[in-house]
Design an enzyme around this catalytic site. Structure first.
Site, PDB file in Angstrom:
ATOM      1  N   ARG A 161      97.924  51.151  12.863  1.00  0.00           N
ATOM      2  CA  ARG A 161      98.217  51.418  11.444  1.00  0.00           C
ATOM      3  C   ARG A 161      99.221  52.563  11.419  1.00  0.00           C
ATOM      4  NH1 ARG A 161      92.035  51.355   9.607  1.00  0.00           N
ATOM      5  NH2 ARG A 161      91.618  49.123   9.773  1.00  0.00           N
ATOM      6  N   ASN A 201      88.537  54.703  16.180  1.00  0.00           N
ATOM      7  CA  ASN A 201      88.453  55.223  14.823  1.00  0.00           C
ATOM      8  C   ASN A 201      89.301  54.383  13.881  1.00  0.00           C
ATOM      9  OD1 ASN A 201      88.197  57.214  12.628  1.00  0.00           O
ATOM     10  ND2 ASN A 201      90.383  57.372  12.958  1.00  0.00           N
ATOM     11  N   GLU A 202      88.669  53.852  12.817  1.00  0.00           N
ATOM     12  CA  GLU A 202      89.411  53.117  11.781  1.00  0.00           C
ATOM     13  C   GLU A 202      90.235  51.989  12.379  1.00  0.00           C
ATOM     14  OE1 GLU A 202      90.036  57.065   8.997  1.00  0.00           O
ATOM     15  OE2 GLU A 202      91.744  56.174  10.061  1.00  0.00           O
ATOM     16  N   GLN A 203      89.811  51.496  13.527  1.00  0.00           N
ATOM     17  CA  GLN A 203      90.603  50.424  14.142  1.00  0.00           C
ATOM     18  C   GLN A 203      89.774  49.777  15.238  1.00  0.00           C
ATOM     19  OE1 GLN A 203      92.470  48.288  13.730  1.00  0.00           O
ATOM     20  NE2 GLN A 203      94.540  48.631  14.457  1.00  0.00           N
TER      21      GLN A 203
END
Lengths: 229, 264
Positions: A161, A201-203
């Site tokens: 991202r 994290n977040e992925q």
């Protein structure tokens, strides 16, 4: 009941994996997270004596009897934890690392982690962009009853991202990532505070890495049947 | 006879920037061990475990990056090049084995890759910030027990460049390696100029007899509402000798009561 000796014969140059017969305990003192009870720790010591030589090696580690189960709450999507069958309300602190110059002493870890325990936290979340924390970090989390959520080295910002959008395929060398992950698990797996391995994290890590991690870290079928499994 | 067990090497380390050291790893660990006696020597006291920046700060060669805007005064690896933060580390240790004893040199973590020289013998360590390294040094220890150890440590392969606007993880290049990503800077952290290059966790020597215990795994299972509990233990065993080893393998679980009394 807490002492076992086995005779083992090793051929020259052999590298084997040996499993002791299980040791039985009746109502041992359990390890509890901060605020739920005592962090009871036992000392496990393994020694090997070789005929004609004597004591050849010794290994010891403190160990806490505890059962940690976590499930996804279908209504909220959040993760619910139970320790020794008891639901726990997680009060967690985000953790990157103790010092950007990696001056990671025991004293530093003890102070940092006791501070979190004194704040009535019961979980430390080791963020994917930081470190696989060290045995000393986990030792003090064992001591002060802080559950540890340990992420592997994937972050949303750097792995798929971010701005500009980054490469979702993780590191160049996936095998190296998995080698490091497996070696890190071997380094840390005996700590009672270790509650959860998370891919990043977040992925989600690249699918081959993610599948391998999920496969390697799945609960052994034998333990499905023990209390609250 | 060396004592069975682990000896941590965390004292007496020296360090020097690799571009300022003309000698090879073989020379450093045989004929020309470094010294800081000569004021013009590039060698300095090192922070091991720690990072290159930690060593430079220890010797007051950089300002403390965590005060004010002093981090801006420290040369970033993107501008200096990786060789600027490629450093030699050196120490010496005593270890004299007797018959049937074996010794390993262990690094619990190095960022990012390294070459180890011990008494003139070279060993290349593979990359990766989060992995242990263990080298069997039984046959390369000096007979007199005095051993010279030098390690050249290389930064991550892709340290990246910090965009003028900074941002989460800089230009994300660091994610190409298996290393901590925060070092390119985040909204809560300035970039770490050396990307945490260094021998950043414990260095030790472990001495065993012919058979070594490796990575035991302890798991518990619970039944009957936690009344009936089992401890399951699996371990790797390595027979380093050239003959059959008849072993007695013992596991003991104790609880430390007050006054160092144990319940077995």
């Amino acid at each position: 009941e807490h002492l076992e000796t086995q005779k083992v014969s090793l051929s020259p140059g052999a590298h084997v994996q040996y499993t002791f017969p299980q040791l039985f305990f009746y109502k041992p003192s359990l390890w509890w997270p901060n605020g739920m009870g005592k962090q009871s720790l036992y000392n496990v010591e393994i020694t090997v004596d070789v005929k004609g030589y004597g004591e050849s090696d010794m290994w010891s580690h403190h160990f806490g009897f505890r059962k940690i189960v976590s499930t996804i709450d279908s209504s909220t999507g959040g993760r619910l934890f139970k320790v020794n069958g008891q639901p726990i309300f997680i009060r967690g602190g985000n953790w990157i690392l103790s010092d950007g110059l990696l001056r990671l002493s025991k004293e530093r870890y003890k102070t940092d982690i006791k501070f979190h325990a004194d704040m009535n936290f019961n979980m430390m979340r080791c963020w994917g962009g930081g470190l696989a924390e060290r045995p000393d970090f986990y030792y003090y989390c064992d001591l002060y009853g802080l559950l540890v959520w340990q992420e592997f080295w994937i972050t949303g910002d750097c792995d798929g991202r971010g701005d500009p959008v980054s490469n979702p395929d993780g590191p160049l060398d996936h095998e190296l990532f998995l080698f490091c992950a497996r070696d890190t698990v071997k380094l840390l797996r005996n700590h009672p505070s270790l509650a959860l391995w998370v891919g990043g994290n977040e992925q989600v890590p690249p699918s081959d890495i993610n599948e391998a991690l999920k496969n390697d870290l799945q609960l052994h079928p034998y333990f499905e049947n023990s209390n609250g499994g | 006879m060396a004592e069975i067990g682990k000896t941590v090497l965390d004292k007496g380390w020296l360090a020097a920037r690799s571009t300022e050291v003309a000698l090879t790893g073989v020379q450093l660990t045989t004929s020309d061990p470094p010294s800081i006696a000569d004021p013009t020597s590039p060698w300095m006291e090192a922070a091991v475990p720690g990072t290159v920046l930690g060593t430079l700060l220890k010797n007051k060669l950089i300002p403390d990056p965590f005060y004010g805007l002093q981090n801006e005064a420290i040369l970033d690896i993107a501008d200096s090049g990786r060789e600027y933060y490629t450093f030699w580390f050196f120490t010496s240790f005593e270890c004299k084995l007797s018959n049937n004893q074996h010794a390993d040199l262990n690094f619990r973590a190095i960022n990012y890759s390294a070459e180890v020289y011990l008494n003139g013998h070279k060993e290349v360590l593979p990359k990766g910030m989060f992995r242990r390294h263990s080298i069997d040094i039984t046959d390369i220890l000096n007979p007199d027990g005095q051993n010279l150890l030098a390690v050249i440590v290389y930064p991550p392969d892709h340290p990246g460049r910090i965009p003028p606007a900074g941002g989460q993880g800089g230009d994300h290049e660091i994610a190409k390696d298996v290393a901590a990503q925060y070092v390119e800077g985040w909204d809560w952290m300035t970039p770490i100029r050396d990307r945490n290059t260094g021998i950043w966790d414990e260095v030790s020597i472990t001495v065993t007899g012919p058979v070594k215990i490796v990575d035991p795994h302890l798991v518990s299972s619970f039944f009957d509402d936690y009344k009936r509990v089992y401890l399951h233990t699996t371990t790797e065993l390595v027979n380093k000798s050239a003959w059959e080893a008849e072993c007695s393998l013992n596991i003991q679980v104790s609880t430390e009561l007050e006054g160092n009394m144990c319940l077995v």
